[in-house]
Scaffold this motif. Structure first.
Motif, PDB file in Angstrom:
ATOM      1  N   LYS A   1       0.732  -1.269   0.002  1.00 30.73           N
ATOM      2  CA  LYS A   1       0.109   0.000   0.101  1.00 30.73           C
ATOM      3  C   LYS A   1       0.898   1.352  -0.173  1.00 30.73           C
ATOM      4  CE  LYS A   1      -3.330   2.667   2.589  1.00 30.73           C
ATOM      5  NZ  LYS A   1      -4.462   2.872   3.732  1.00 30.73           N
ATOM      6  N   GLU A   2       1.792   1.168   0.886  1.00 33.39           N
ATOM      7  CA  GLU A   2       2.747   2.565   0.984  1.00 33.39           C
ATOM      8  C   GLU A   2       3.492   2.656  -0.622  1.00 33.39           C
ATOM      9  OE1 GLU A   2       5.476   1.350   3.855  1.00 33.39           O
ATOM     10  OE2 GLU A   2       4.164   1.996   5.598  1.00 33.39           O
ATOM     11  N   LEU A   3       3.713   1.581  -1.394  1.00 34.72           N
ATOM     12  CA  LEU A   3       4.364   1.585  -2.658  1.00 34.72           C
ATOM     13  C   LEU A   3       3.185   2.337  -3.754  1.00 34.72           C
ATOM     14  CD1 LEU A   3       6.251  -1.771  -3.002  1.00 34.72           C
ATOM     15  CD2 LEU A   3       7.160   0.453  -2.749  1.00 34.72           C
ATOM     16  N   ALA A   4       2.173   1.666  -3.342  1.00 33.07           N
ATOM     17  CA  ALA A   4       0.947   2.261  -4.208  1.00 33.07           C
ATOM     18  C   ALA A   4       0.630   3.742  -3.889  1.00 33.07           C
ATOM     19  CB  ALA A   4      -0.524   1.531  -4.017  1.00 33.07           C
ATOM     20  N   GLN A   5       0.999   4.308  -2.794  1.00 31.14           N
ATOM     21  CA  GLN A   5       0.753   5.660  -2.484  1.00 31.14           C
ATOM     22  C   GLN A   5       1.929   6.567  -2.885  1.00 31.14           C
ATOM     23  OE1 GLN A   5       0.458   5.035   1.978  1.00 31.14           O
ATOM     24  NE2 GLN A   5      -1.740   5.498   1.872  1.00 31.14           N
ATOM     25  N   LEU A   6       2.888   6.066  -2.880  1.00 26.45           N
ATOM     26  CA  LEU A   6       4.237   6.759  -3.443  1.00 26.45           C
ATOM     27  C   LEU A   6       3.987   6.828  -5.149  1.00 26.45           C
ATOM     28  CD1 LEU A   6       7.024   5.347  -1.550  1.00 26.45           C
ATOM     29  CD2 LEU A   6       6.520   7.707  -1.618  1.00 26.45           C
ATOM     30  N   GLN A   7       3.545   5.754  -5.814  1.00 23.51           N
ATOM     31  CA  GLN A   7       3.185   5.810  -7.260  1.00 23.51           C
ATOM     32  C   GLN A   7       2.048   6.819  -7.598  1.00 23.51           C
ATOM     33  OE1 GLN A   7       2.367   1.263  -7.777  1.00 23.51           O
ATOM     34  NE2 GLN A   7       4.080   1.528  -9.097  1.00 23.51           N
TER      35      GLN A   7
END
Length: 413
Positions: free
Chosen positions: A108-114
């Motif tokens: 989820k953190e990766l999705a937020q950064l994307q």
């Protein structure tokens, strides 16, 4: 009368199809309407769903048995004398669920950064397109102003050429300037249409957008200075650039994945209870059931090894992204500095003098104090100079926006 009313209706409809919008208005519309941004948001929602799924345990297993054939009573399905039931639950060992949930949260953190990086990229595209459109329209106004005078002058020369009062060579000289101005106009209009199309897609507004930017606001943008030198800007970029932070987070993500894969090698336990009517030692006996795989080998060894390589790969990618980001920041800063020095090298009095000389040449040519050759040479130089100045101003703002895109925090004051 009907023709006049129809003409007014057409003009009003054309005006209604164009909106004057400030940059802040466009950014607000972008946040609300941009379809790419709205679509990317669902990746975060899907990551939330993955976290929810990771928290769910396997369902308990219910099984039962009944007699198929009683050889003593020679009876099929003698359920009255022989039946049983079992309930079992898989118990995760080795922290599997905890690791799976941690990995899902990292995704989820990766999705937020994307999402953040996409928003930065699209917002930069919006701002650069807005400024491109603003300066192209200024160029169009100036070209139209020149064309208005030159077309009138060419028409007059055509009349005089037909009468034999002016040579055809002079008419052709004027014609070449008009052709060049018309060529500039066509190219500028083409650019404007492209920028308007991009703004419609970015903002979700179907009307043509007319940039509402005052001269004071434009001057403030051109005079803004970045805070800090290149080293300070590099430091800020490494702290704030979402694309670089994504690669750093990807290292943590791959470590969590590796930890999860290692935990999958720990055998799980099946625990349950069973009831048997007549098949056991006792009638209607209740038994405790425990099942565990025999750990004769590591069943997930390949995935663990693969996860280890992923950690090393992501570390190298992060190192590359760091080098790339620092290099891009340094280059972007130098480009901005070169553009700034080039524009500030032109004094405001020089630009005023250019316009003053332009008006003076028009007046003196009408009065016959300037020859046609001098006049056309000046007009050709003036056309180039004006368009170049607009391009220089636009290029300076574009280079500042590029620096903003890389550093991703406020650096111009």
């Amino acid at each position: 009368m009907n023709r006049i009313a129809g003409l007014l209706l057409i003009v009003s409809s054309l005006m209604a199809a164009q909106q004057q919008m400030s940059l802040a208005d466009c950014e607000e519309a972008f946040q609300k309407n941009n379809l790419q941004l709205l679509a990317e948001q669902y990746n975060i929602n899907m990551a939330d769903a993955d976290i929810l799924q990771a928290k769910i345990w396997d369902l308990p297993q219910l099984s039962g048995q009944i007699n198929a054939y009683n050889p003593q009573g020679k009876k099929l399905f003698d359920a009255g004398h022989a039946k049983g039931a079992q309930v079992t639950q898989l118990i995760y060992m080795g922290g599997k669920k905890k690791n799976e949930i941690a990995f899902a949260k990292s995704n989820k953190e990766l999705a937020q950064l994307q999402f953040t990086q996409l928003m930065v990229d699209l917002r930069t595209q919006l701002r650069t397109t807005y400024f491109n459109l603003y300066y192209e329209k200024l160029k169009l106004d100036n070209v139209n102003k020149q064309l208005g005078y030159m077309n009138d002058l060419l028409s007059a020369y055509r009349v005089q050429t037909a009468k034999g009062n002016v040579s055809l060579k002079d008419q052709v000289r004027l014609q070449s300037i008009v052709i060049q101005l018309n060529s500039d106009k066509v190219e500028i209009n083409k650019n404007i249409l492209g920028f308007e199309e991009d703004l419609k897609i970015l903002t979700g507004i179907t009307d043509d957008i007319d940039p509402s930017l005052s001269e004071t606001e434009a001057k403030d943008l051109l005079s803004a200075q970045p805070f800090g030198d290149t080293e300070e800007l590099k430091k800020k970029a490494l702290e704030n650039n979402a694309d670089y932070q994504y690669y750093l987070k990807l290292i943590d993500n791959s470590k969590l994945y590796s930890q999860w894969q290692k935990s999958l090698n720990v055998p799980d336990v099946n625990v349950g209870a069973g009831w048997d009517q007549n098949g056991g030692t006792f009638k209607n006996e209740v038994n405790l059931l425990i099942g565990i795989p025999l750990p004769l080998w590591k069943s997930n060894r390949g995935n663990v090894e693969k996860a280890g390589y992923a950690i090393q790969q992501n570390q190298k990618n992060a190192d590359f992204q760091k080098l790339s980001l620092e290099t891009k920041v340094q280059s972007a800063y130098q480009i901005w500095k070169n553009q700034y020095e080039q524009l500030t090298g032109i004094q405001s009095t020089d630009l005023d003098n250019l316009e003053l000389v332009y008006q003076g040449m028009l007046k003196n040519f009408r009065s016959g104090n300037v020859s046609l050759i001098e006049f056309t040479d000046f007009m050709d130089s003036y056309r180039d100079a004006v368009l170049q100045v607009y391009d220089m101003k636009n290029n300076l703002i574009q280079s500042a926006e590029k620096l903003n895109e890389l550093v991703q925090t406020k650096i111009f004051y």
